[in-house]
Design a protein around this motif. Structure first.
Motif, mmCIF file in Angstrom:
data_model
loop_
_atom_site.group_PDB
_atom_site.id
_atom_site.type_symbol
_atom_site.label_atom_id
_atom_site.label_comp_id
_atom_site.label_asym_id
_atom_site.label_seq_id
_atom_site.Cartn_x
_atom_site.Cartn_y
_atom_site.Cartn_z
ATOM 1 N N LEU A 107 49.263 49.452 66.203
ATOM 2 C CA LEU A 107 48.483 50.486 66.758
ATOM 3 C C LEU A 107 47.073 50.300 66.799
ATOM 4 O O LEU A 107 46.216 50.422 67.665
ATOM 5 N N LEU A 158 45.003 58.076 65.214
ATOM 6 C CA LEU A 158 45.685 57.003 64.430
ATOM 7 C C LEU A 158 45.472 57.099 62.940
ATOM 8 O O LEU A 158 46.246 56.824 62.088
ATOM 9 N N ALA A 212 50.242 59.036 68.798
ATOM 10 C CA ALA A 212 48.930 57.848 68.743
ATOM 11 C C ALA A 212 49.097 57.116 69.930
ATOM 12 O O ALA A 212 47.981 56.668 70.338
ATOM 13 N N ARG A 213 50.349 56.458 70.390
ATOM 14 C CA ARG A 213 50.433 55.561 71.565
ATOM 15 C C ARG A 213 49.702 56.357 72.751
ATOM 16 O O ARG A 213 49.331 55.726 73.425
ATOM 17 N N LYS A 228 53.415 48.696 61.832
ATOM 18 C CA LYS A 228 53.102 49.843 63.048
ATOM 19 C C LYS A 228 51.763 50.071 62.741
ATOM 20 O O LYS A 228 51.094 50.238 63.809
ATOM 21 N N VAL A 276 53.725 58.662 65.688
ATOM 22 C CA VAL A 276 53.434 57.209 66.276
ATOM 23 C C VAL A 276 53.349 57.274 67.913
ATOM 24 O O VAL A 276 52.541 56.596 68.587
ATOM 25 N N THR A 281 48.086 59.362 61.776
ATOM 26 C CA THR A 281 49.444 58.531 61.812
ATOM 27 C C THR A 281 49.358 57.514 60.631
ATOM 28 O O THR A 281 50.714 57.456 59.865
ATOM 29 N N GLN A 313 46.082 47.664 69.374
ATOM 30 C CA GLN A 313 45.694 48.633 70.590
ATOM 31 C C GLN A 313 44.705 49.475 70.734
ATOM 32 O O GLN A 313 43.928 49.312 71.752
#
Length: 89
Positions: free
Chosen positions: A79, A51, A35-36, A75, A32, A54, A82
């Motif tokens: 994601l 992503l 990915a962020r 979650k 995670v 993830t 975003q």
């Protein structure tokens, strides 16, 4: 220390599960986080690949019973939103 045979077995199995769950939870957190970072980096293609990986990690954690399915869904949803916001810029 337990004296009953079934209680001793329960201690052993609990320890095995605890170690496995900790490893899976750590993998989820790392995935995670990466990915962020990819999303914040601004490169949509790399972020999309990260992503997808993830999401696989989260689904596997749900299958193993380490995290709740709604937690994984939340979650994944955050994601994805975003990433979509990045793509729309």
């Amino acid at each position: 220390m337990a004296n009953i045979k079934s209680a001793m077995k329960r201690i052993r199995t609990s320890e095995k599960r605890r170690v496995r769950n900790a490893a899976v939870r750590s993998t989820v957190r790392s995935s995670v986080k990466s990915a962020r970072a990819a999303i914040e980096g601004g490169q949509a293609d790399q972020a999309r690949e990260t992503l997808l990986h993830t999401i696989q990690v989260l689904d596997k954690a749900v299958t193993k019973g380490v995290i709740h399915k709604n937690t994984a869904a939340r979650k994944k949803s955050r994601l994805t939103r975003q990433l979509n916001a990045l793509a729309s810029r």
